[in-house]
Structures are given as C-alpha cells and as structure tokens.
Design a protein around this motif. Structure first.
Motif, PDB file in Angstrom:
ATOM      1  N   ILE A 155      -4.628  17.959  13.317  1.00 28.69           N
ATOM      2  CA  ILE A 155      -4.547  16.925  13.898  1.00 28.69           C
ATOM      3  C   ILE A 155      -3.952  17.147  15.456  1.00 28.69           C
ATOM      4  CG2 ILE A 155      -3.396  14.775  14.033  1.00 28.69           C
ATOM      5  CD1 ILE A 155      -3.013  15.021  10.694  1.00 28.69           C
ATOM      6  N   GLU A 156      -4.785  16.532  16.159  1.00 29.59           N
ATOM      7  CA  GLU A 156      -4.200  16.746  17.661  1.00 29.59           C
ATOM      8  C   GLU A 156      -3.873  15.330  18.053  1.00 29.59           C
ATOM      9  OE1 GLU A 156      -6.950  19.707  19.927  1.00 29.59           O
ATOM     10  OE2 GLU A 156      -8.157  19.003  18.254  1.00 29.59           O
ATOM     11  N   LEU A 157      -2.550  15.093  18.305  1.00 24.33           N
ATOM     12  CA  LEU A 157      -2.096  13.702  18.628  1.00 24.33           C
ATOM     13  C   LEU A 157      -2.529  13.157  19.950  1.00 24.33           C
ATOM     14  CD1 LEU A 157       1.535  13.877  17.162  1.00 24.33           C
ATOM     15  CD2 LEU A 157      -0.543  12.824  16.238  1.00 24.33           C
ATOM     16  N   PRO A 158      -2.699  13.827  21.128  1.00 27.87           N
ATOM     17  CA  PRO A 158      -2.945  13.436  22.375  1.00 27.87           C
ATOM     18  C   PRO A 158      -4.340  12.722  22.167  1.00 27.87           C
ATOM     19  CG  PRO A 158      -1.862  15.595  22.534  1.00 27.87           C
ATOM     20  CD  PRO A 158      -2.238  15.481  21.177  1.00 27.87           C
ATOM     21  N   LYS A 159      -5.241  13.172  21.351  1.00 28.52           N
ATOM     22  CA  LYS A 159      -6.542  12.662  21.160  1.00 28.52           C
ATOM     23  C   LYS A 159      -6.792  11.197  20.674  1.00 28.52           C
ATOM     24  CE  LYS A 159      -9.068  17.169  21.490  1.00 28.52           C
ATOM     25  NZ  LYS A 159      -9.748  18.362  20.835  1.00 28.52           N
ATOM     26  N   PHE A 160      -5.671  11.133  19.664  1.00 28.62           N
ATOM     27  CA  PHE A 160      -5.650   9.866  18.921  1.00 28.62           C
ATOM     28  C   PHE A 160      -5.177   8.468  20.238  1.00 28.62           C
ATOM     29  CE2 PHE A 160      -3.978   6.773  16.527  1.00 28.62           C
ATOM     30  CZ  PHE A 160      -4.751   6.441  15.464  1.00 28.62           C
ATOM     31  N   SER A 161      -6.119   7.743  20.376  1.00 27.45           N
ATOM     32  CA  SER A 161      -5.799   6.799  21.453  1.00 27.45           C
ATOM     33  C   SER A 161      -6.002   5.368  20.729  1.00 27.45           C
ATOM     34  CB  SER A 161      -6.831   6.947  22.629  1.00 27.45           C
ATOM     35  OG  SER A 161      -8.202   6.797  22.210  1.00 27.45           O
ATOM     36  N   LYS A 162      -6.016   5.284  19.505  1.00 23.81           N
ATOM     37  CA  LYS A 162      -6.161   3.844  18.915  1.00 23.81           C
ATOM     38  C   LYS A 162      -4.907   2.984  18.989  1.00 23.81           C
ATOM     39  CE  LYS A 162      -9.723   5.280  15.686  1.00 23.81           C
ATOM     40  NZ  LYS A 162     -10.266   5.309  14.246  1.00 23.81           N
ATOM     41  N   GLU A 163      -5.173   1.635  19.211  1.00 23.61           N
ATOM     42  CA  GLU A 163      -3.863   0.766  19.234  1.00 23.61           C
ATOM     43  C   GLU A 163      -3.963   0.218  17.852  1.00 23.61           C
ATOM     44  OE1 GLU A 163      -1.646   0.578  21.638  1.00 23.61           O
ATOM     45  OE2 GLU A 163      -2.858   1.896  23.258  1.00 23.61           O
ATOM     46  N   LEU A 164      -2.771  -0.536  17.418  1.00 18.32           N
ATOM     47  CA  LEU A 164      -2.714  -1.261  16.344  1.00 18.32           C
ATOM     48  C   LEU A 164      -3.773  -2.023  15.850  1.00 18.32           C
ATOM     49  CD1 LEU A 164       1.182  -2.293  16.380  1.00 18.32           C
ATOM     50  CD2 LEU A 164      -0.032  -1.209  14.740  1.00 18.32           C
ATOM     51  N   GLY A 165      -4.294  -2.659  16.544  1.00 23.63           N
ATOM     52  CA  GLY A 165      -5.509  -3.579  16.214  1.00 23.63           C
ATOM     53  C   GLY A 165      -6.828  -2.707  15.995  1.00 23.63           C
ATOM     54  N   GLN A 166      -6.771  -1.414  16.423  1.00 24.99           N
ATOM     55  CA  GLN A 166      -8.098  -0.714  16.312  1.00 24.99           C
ATOM     56  C   GLN A 166      -7.851   0.367  15.059  1.00 24.99           C
ATOM     57  OE1 GLN A 166      -7.572   1.126  20.143  1.00 24.99           O
ATOM     58  NE2 GLN A 166      -9.455   0.187  20.673  1.00 24.99           N
ATOM     59  N   LEU A 167      -6.700   0.067  14.231  1.00 21.44           N
ATOM     60  CA  LEU A 167      -6.756   1.067  12.981  1.00 21.44           C
ATOM     61  C   LEU A 167      -7.662   0.632  11.905  1.00 21.44           C
ATOM     62  CD1 LEU A 167      -2.704   1.297  13.155  1.00 21.44           C
ATOM     63  CD2 LEU A 167      -4.287   2.753  14.340  1.00 21.44           C
ATOM     64  N   GLU A 168      -8.361   1.603  11.719  1.00 19.19           N
ATOM     65  CA  GLU A 168      -9.413   1.546  10.459  1.00 19.19           C
ATOM     66  C   GLU A 168      -9.057   1.988   9.132  1.00 19.19           C
ATOM     67  OE1 GLU A 168     -13.502   1.092  13.360  1.00 19.19           O
ATOM     68  OE2 GLU A 168     -12.638   3.058  12.619  1.00 19.19           O
ATOM     69  N   THR A 169      -8.419   3.058   9.125  1.00 11.57           N
ATOM     70  CA  THR A 169      -8.243   3.729   7.764  1.00 11.57           C
ATOM     71  C   THR A 169      -6.798   4.178   7.678  1.00 11.57           C
ATOM     72  OG1 THR A 169      -8.324   6.170   8.987  1.00 11.57           O
ATOM     73  CG2 THR A 169     -10.576   4.834   8.312  1.00 11.57           C
ATOM     74  N   THR A 170      -6.398   4.690   6.463  1.00 12.01           N
ATOM     75  CA  THR A 170      -5.040   4.893   6.395  1.00 12.01           C
ATOM     76  C   THR A 170      -4.499   5.998   7.203  1.00 12.01           C
ATOM     77  OG1 THR A 170      -5.282   3.898   3.949  1.00 12.01           O
ATOM     78  CG2 THR A 170      -3.124   5.342   4.352  1.00 12.01           C
ATOM     79  N   ALA A 171      -5.607   7.061   7.206  1.00 10.72           N
ATOM     80  CA  ALA A 171      -5.253   8.056   8.070  1.00 10.72           C
ATOM     81  C   ALA A 171      -4.840   7.573   9.514  1.00 10.72           C
ATOM     82  CB  ALA A 171      -6.536   9.038   8.203  1.00 10.72           C
ATOM     83  N   ASP A 172      -5.645   6.708  10.090  1.00  8.64           N
ATOM     84  CA  ASP A 172      -5.310   6.172  11.277  1.00  8.64           C
ATOM     85  C   ASP A 172      -3.920   5.661  11.461  1.00  8.64           C
ATOM     86  OD1 ASP A 172      -7.836   6.642  12.249  1.00  8.64           O
ATOM     87  OD2 ASP A 172      -8.614   4.504  12.095  1.00  8.64           O
ATOM     88  N   GLN A 173      -3.585   5.055  10.312  1.00 10.15           N
ATOM     89  CA  GLN A 173      -2.176   4.376  10.325  1.00 10.15           C
ATOM     90  C   GLN A 173      -1.102   5.465  10.342  1.00 10.15           C
ATOM     91  OE1 GLN A 173      -3.179   2.072   6.837  1.00 10.15           O
ATOM     92  NE2 GLN A 173      -2.397  -0.019   8.071  1.00 10.15           N
ATOM     93  N   TRP A 174      -1.322   6.542   9.554  1.00 18.78           N
ATOM     94  CA  TRP A 174      -0.206   7.554   9.472  1.00 18.78           C
ATOM     95  C   TRP A 174      -0.329   8.250  10.750  1.00 18.78           C
ATOM     96  CZ3 TRP A 174       3.730   8.162   6.358  1.00 18.78           C
ATOM     97  CH2 TRP A 174       3.546   7.706   5.130  1.00 18.78           C
ATOM     98  N   ILE A 175      -1.379   8.594  11.495  1.00 17.36           N
ATOM     99  CA  ILE A 175      -1.389   9.249  12.709  1.00 17.36           C
ATOM    100  C   ILE A 175      -0.771   8.496  13.827  1.00 17.36           C
ATOM    101  CG2 ILE A 175      -2.678  10.375  14.597  1.00 17.36           C
ATOM    102  CD1 ILE A 175      -4.802  10.856  12.199  1.00 17.36           C
ATOM    103  N   TYR A 176      -1.011   7.142  13.835  1.00 17.68           N
ATOM    104  CA  TYR A 176      -0.352   6.084  14.726  1.00 17.68           C
ATOM    105  C   TYR A 176       1.178   6.173  14.463  1.00 17.68           C
ATOM    106  CZ  TYR A 176       0.792   1.546  17.204  1.00 17.68           C
ATOM    107  OH  TYR A 176       1.179   0.653  18.080  1.00 17.68           O
ATOM    108  N   LEU A 177       1.547   6.343  13.133  1.00 17.50           N
ATOM    109  CA  LEU A 177       3.215   6.314  13.212  1.00 17.50           C
ATOM    110  C   LEU A 177       3.681   7.711  13.520  1.00 17.50           C
ATOM    111  CD1 LEU A 177       4.909   5.775   9.589  1.00 17.50           C
ATOM    112  CD2 LEU A 177       5.087   7.801  10.910  1.00 17.50           C
ATOM    113  N   LEU A 178       2.946   8.722  13.334  1.00 15.59           N
ATOM    114  CA  LEU A 178       3.713   9.675  14.152  1.00 15.59           C
ATOM    115  C   LEU A 178       3.507   9.800  15.535  1.00 15.59           C
ATOM    116  CD1 LEU A 178       1.574  12.415  11.797  1.00 15.59           C
ATOM    117  CD2 LEU A 178       4.199  12.145  11.760  1.00 15.59           C
TER     118      LEU A 178
END
Length: 299
Positions: A155-178
């Motif tokens: 998982i490369e955190l700098p490449k994850f740019s989704k905001e709260l309203g764009q989270l689609e999956t549980t994986a998205d939510q976990w990576i957003y948390l991190l």
C-alpha cells in the motif's frame, strides 16, 4: 478530541496488535486482502520477543499473525524510503516461510506467507495504483506458479488521494484512517459505520495513551523526522555533487583549465546559483566572462 498518528510504529502496534485488537486486525486484513469478504475468521497475533521492540529504518515487523488454516500474515509500516527496504521485504517473507519447518517435518506443513507493507512513500513510480500484489508468475505467459506460497502486498499511502465522500470500500476506509487520523478532530460518521474501524479510532485517541506512551510516540516521531532530514540532505549533496561535476566539465571544455581559486569559488555556490551558472556558461566566450559572472552572483 485529538488523535495520534497511527503511522508511528508504537501507535500502529497498539491499534493492530494489542491484546484486544484481534477483531480490528481481522477486519483490516479481510478488507485489504480479500475485498472485505470474511475469508479470515480467526487468527493469533504473535508477540515480538522482549528486547526486539525497536524503531527506525531497520525496525522489526510491526505485526505478525497466524491465520487459522494455512497462512501467516506479516504487516509492517515504513515511513522512510531507504535503499534496503525492498530487500528487507523479501528477506522477512522468505525467512518467515523457511523457518516454519524443524527436524523431520514435511514440506506439506508449510503455510503461505502474505507480507503486507504499508509505505509512506512511492515505491513504484510508473504505477498509479495505491494497492499492488505480487506472486510468482511465468515471465512470458504470466501464469501463476503452482505453489504460490509467498505473496507481497504493498500500500503506497501518497498515491491514495480519496476524501471522505469518495470512500467506496472498507479498504478505502482503512487506508484513509492510516493516512489522515492525526488530522481529524472528530470521528467521521462514514468511519463509524464499520465497528472495527470505529474501535481503531477510539484506540487512536490521545486519551487512551498515558504520558509515558505519549513521550515514546513523540520520541519516535522526532527520530523519524531527523532520519528523513539526514536522508534528504544526503540526496541533496549527491545531486549538488553531480551537478557541480557537470558544470566544471562544461566550463573546462568551453574556456579551458581554470584557476584553483576560481574552481573553489564555484564549489561554494548553492544549488540555485549552480543552475544559473549552468545556463550562463553557454554564453561565455572567455574566462573573464566567468570571473565577471562569479563577482556578480557569488554570495
């Protein structure tokens, strides 16, 4: 409410490998590895031996767990991009796979090793995906090796740019948390919807850390900052050295050998001045042009 940075080694371990973190780790692994399907129903978190709790560029694995059935999960978060990181990923996975057998045990007893690495930097520059998985494949036809016993997941955190309203999956939510917990002021409703994520955020609240633990977190964070500064300075020095060598060669080819004191003056220039000199050299006709430029621009 204030939250600690879950990317710091001490905090990451408290969230994902504490005595009451089993449900958190199960949900996290299912989300990242199996698209939130309940593939992992149970696991055992393996505690690191006393004295192995270190932090830094050569840190021990943050979390190791035996998944009920036939898998071992290795989880590590890495904040500093060092040259040895890729080799350490392979070493830890291969070591965990090979040390399973003792004595006369048969190969059939070997468990699959899944190595999950969370990087706070880009590892694969030409790939836009923030989540990538590697297994053994045939080079030309790209079919899997029959016994895919070691899997590497990044998982490369700098490449994850989704905001709260764009989270689609549980994986998205976990990576957003991190990536974003330390900047939150409250727990968003979107993240509360998953009980295990809600629980992880409660654990990440500063209120759940005593003063000694907060001091340890601060010490680790300051150490990481110092290491990153040292690495950045070293990279800048290498870049400056390469640029300086190039410009000196250009000057010699255009103007001939220069005096030692002139070369020393050039070596004292900063990166910005060196870039300007590199452009100006193309217009120099004689060494007096170089001398005049240095008198006008050298600090």
């Amino acid at each position: 409410m204030r939250f600690i940075n879950p990317k710091i080694d001490f905090a990451f371990k408290k969230i994902f490998s504490s005595s009451d973190s089993k449900d958190i780790l199960i949900n996290f692994l299912n989300a990242i590895l199996y698209e939130a399907q309940p593939v992992i129903e149970d696991l055992e978190i393996i505690k690191s031996p006393p004295g192995n709790q270190t932090f830094g560029v050569d840190t021990q694995l943050d979390v190791k767990a035996t998944i009920k059935g036939d898998r071992i999960a290795l989880i590590e978060i890495q904040l500093i991009n060092v040259a040895s990181f890729g080799k350490r990923v392979l070493y830890n996975a291969a070591k965990s796979y090979s040390v399973q057998l003792t004595g006369e045990e048969r190969y059939e007893r070997l468990k699959t090793v899944v190595s999950l690495k969370i990087a706070d930097f880009e590892m694969f520059e030409n790939q836009p995906e923030f989540l990538t998985r590697f297994v053994f494949k045939e080079k030309e036809q790209q079919f899997d090796y029959p016994d895919t016993e070691i899997e590497l997941v990044f998982i490369e955190l700098p490449k994850f740019s989704k905001e709260l309203g764009q989270l689609e999956t549980t994986a998205d939510q976990w990576i957003y948390l991190l990536k974003n917990t330390s900047t939150l002021e409250t727990i968003p409703e979107t993240l509360k919807a998953v009980p295990e994520i809600h629980k992880a955020l409660i654990i990440a609240s500063e209120d759940n850390f005593n003063q000694k633990e907060l001091n340890e977190l601060q010490n680790q964070e300051l150490w990481i900052q110092d290491q990153q500064i040292a690495i950045d300075l070293a990279k800048d020095q290498v870049t400056k050295s390469a640029q300086l060598s190039l410009i000196l060669r250009q000057i010699v080819r255009r103007l001939g050998t220069i005096k030692p004191e002139t070369e020393n003056c050039i070596r004292q220039l900063g990166m910005e001045e060196l870039e300007e000199l590199g452009d100006a050299v193309l217009d120099f006709k004689q060494q007096s042009d170089l001398t005049a430029w240095l008198q006008a621009n050298a600090v």
